[in-house]
Enzyme design. Structure first.
Site, PDB file in Angstrom:
ATOM      1  N   LYS A 227       3.688   0.331  -7.713  1.00  0.00           N
ATOM      2  CA  LYS A 227       2.328   0.852  -8.583  1.00  0.00           C
ATOM      3  C   LYS A 227       1.211   1.037  -7.464  1.00  0.00           C
ATOM      4  O   LYS A 227       0.492  -0.031  -7.339  1.00  0.00           O
ATOM      5  CB  LYS A 227       1.878   0.418  -9.709  1.00  0.00           C
ATOM      6  CG  LYS A 227       0.776   0.999 -10.874  1.00  0.00           C
ATOM      7  CD  LYS A 227       0.418   0.321 -11.774  1.00  0.00           C
ATOM      8  CE  LYS A 227      -0.447   1.184 -12.635  1.00  0.00           C
ATOM      9  NZ  LYS A 227      -1.693   1.653 -12.079  1.00  0.00           N
ATOM     10  N   GLU A 275       0.430   9.714  -5.736  1.00  0.00           N
ATOM     11  CA  GLU A 275      -0.771   9.139  -5.879  1.00  0.00           C
ATOM     12  C   GLU A 275      -1.290   9.403  -4.525  1.00  0.00           C
ATOM     13  O   GLU A 275      -0.735   9.237  -3.353  1.00  0.00           O
ATOM     14  CB  GLU A 275      -0.519   7.548  -5.706  1.00  0.00           C
ATOM     15  CG  GLU A 275      -1.455   6.497  -6.049  1.00  0.00           C
ATOM     16  CD  GLU A 275      -1.760   6.433  -7.334  1.00  0.00           C
ATOM     17  OE1 GLU A 275      -2.926   5.803  -7.728  1.00  0.00           O
ATOM     18  OE2 GLU A 275      -1.057   6.838  -8.296  1.00  0.00           O
TER      19      GLU A 275
END
Length: 529
Positions: A227, A275
């Site tokens: 993440k 991202e």
């Protein structure tokens, strides 16, 4: 405006989702098309820009109400909301006028082009033509600060009830770079083609926080990846152009010009979820490096060199113009991997690698490495899962690392806003430095309502000094402050700034002389900054 005020009141007075959905659905079935469109825009954050400063409004409202400035400011500090304060202190309207929401927004826009005296007269005239709730909403729109506790999901649910269209289709329609000035109700909601706007992203799929492995089954059913600590975004390549959208529906294309070169390497009709990361020497940089570029519409060459970015690709949502979100994750990742394999290493895109693990214990060990890799933790996704819209429980989980913490002393308190206006909920915290206390952060979340009420009572009885709305209090209470990151900051007396600070717990068991020191804070900066 009367109907919009009624809708606002129905929503504001209830905490029940069914009541809010019913109120919205009723409104969407009865309001004019343009008012419906503006209501959707306002409820999804597409507000008109600020027309006038809050300082001017405060001065003019105090003048009309016949109040000295100090009394208006004292009232404001108690109420906690400028628009509500103004609506309460002004005398009753003498010339009630019926105008639609759309009319009033056009009126507000017209004020921007007026000279100040004419603008003042226009605002005072408007205040004098509205009942309290409409006056409150008008003032909110003037300041650009209109917000309401309605999620995008409630909007689409109400629209589905009012129009008979499926919620996922409506969710997709409401995304993108539209405003009531650039579209119509029919074009946005009633039109059959939800992909007419080539820049429109798909609704993001969001994960729940993982608390344990009991319901996950066998590890082989899952894919794990890091993440990463950046900005979640969708890269869209359609019509010979590229667009980059944040999860909050903010168009970021111009802020990250490096990504334009991906048009040369990826095929038309590609949408990638990923991202945006500051990235150098084949590894992510800290969020601090990326933060220098957030909020900029143009990026100087120096910053492009100091904080280059890539898109860390998580998922493939559209391939060759086809929506593949219902395809299993393992197949979407395989297609994504194939696409990126043909892209040169100099291009600003990477595939988010899978984290290998055979047991849940292996996964736990991998999570422990996250902070050293500038990651927030792990993402766990079921290999046969589709790409859904919004936060759904079951197939996607985030397993974040534990936050950094430090024990600090509360030295200032300030009242909150809105429903918290009568409670002291915003606190300034300090760490020890010899015999001094050095302020280093503020926090306003993390405690229970009961704890906020208890602290409020204590603040009122123990205020040492007042500085406008801020009260200095004796340094008697220690709180554990949690935060996600730390960075050097010459703007702060402590020399540091925290990322996402919040109160983890009230340390009633700890005396002030056992709170952390400035040296402890700087040690965290040296380790994690």
């Amino acid at each position: 405006m009367k109907d919009f005020a009624t809708l606002f009141t129905r929503i504001d007075e209830s905490t029940k989702t069914t009541v809010k959905v019913a109120a919205l659905a009723d409104y969407f079935q009865t309001a004019t098309p343009q008012d419906r469109l503006w209501t959707i825009a306002l409820f999804t954050g597409r507000r008109p820009k600020r027309t006038i400063t809050a300082t001017r409004l405060r001065t003019w409202a105090a003048e009309v109400a016949g109040l000295p400035d100090w009394l208006f400011e004292e009232s404001y500090s108690i109420v906690g909301d400028l628009a509500e304060t103004i609506s309460l202190v002004l005398p009753p309207a003498r010339n009630i006028t019926e105008r639609t929401l759309t009319d009033w927004i056009a009126y507000i826009k017209s004020l921007s082009a007026r000279e100040e005296d004419d603008r003042k007269a226009g605002i005072l005239s408007a205040w004098d033509s509205m009942p309290n709730t409409e006056r409150f909403l008008f003032t909110k729109l003037l300041t650009g600060g209109f917000r309401i506790g309605v999620s995008g999901k409630l909007i689409t649910r109400a629209l589905a009830k009012a129009t008979g269209q499926p919620e996922p289709q409506l969710t997709h329609k409401l995304m993108g770079n539209w405003t009531p000035d650039t579209t119509t109700w029919d074009a946005l909601i009633e039109a059959d083609d939800p992909t007419a706007d080539l820049s429109r992203p798909y609704p993001f799929y969001l994960a729940y926080q993982l608390d344990g492995f009991d319901d996950l089954g066998v590890p082989t059913d899952w894919n794990a990846e890091r993440k990463w600590d950046g900005i979640r975004g969708q890269l869209i390549l359609r019509g010979g152009e590229h667009h980059l959208w944040s999860r909050g529906e903010d168009l970021m294309t111009d802020r990250f010009p490096e990504l334009a070169q991906l048009l040369d390497y990826l095929p038309e009709g590609t949408v990638i979820d990923g991202e945006v990361l500051a990235f150098a020497a084949e590894k992510p940089l800290s969020f601090n490096a990326l933060q220098k570029r957030i909020g900029r519409k143009t990026v100087p060459k120096k910053l492009l060199t100091e904080a280059p970015v890539i898109l860390m690709a998580y998922d493939l949502l559209e391939h060759q113009g086809d929506d593949i979100r219902n395809t299993p994750l393992k197949d979407r990742r395989a297609q994504l991997q194939s696409l990126i394999a043909d892209v040169p290493a100099t291009a600003p895109i990477r595939l988010s690698a899978s984290v290998p693990f055979q047991t849940w214990q292996d996964l736990s060990a991998a999570r422990d490495q996250s902070r050293a890799l500038n990651a927030e933790g792990l993402m766990l996704k079921r290999l046969d899962s589709p790409y859904l819209a919004g936060r759904k429980r079951g197939d996607w989980w985030k397993w974040k690392i534990d936050p950094l913490t430090i024990d600090a002393v509360m030295i200032y308190a300030q009242a909150g806003h809105g429903r918290r206006a009568n409670l002291f909920t915003d606190y300034t915290f300090a760490v020890r430095h010899g015999s001094d206390l050095v302020p280093f952060t503020k926090a306003y979340s993390g405690l229970t309502d009961k704890e906020f009420r208890e602290i409020t009572s204590w603040v009122r009885k123990n205020t040492l000094q007042r500085f406008g709305p801020v009260r200095q209090v004796p340094p008697e209470h220690v709180f554990e402050i949690a935060f996600e990151g730390i960075q050097a900051s010459p703007r702060h007396k402590s020399g540091v700034a925290l990322r996402f600070p919040r109160m983890l717990r009230w340390r009633r068991d700890k005396p002030v002389d056992e709170a952390n020191t400035l040296d402890d804070l700087k040690e965290l900066l040296a380790t994690y900054g």
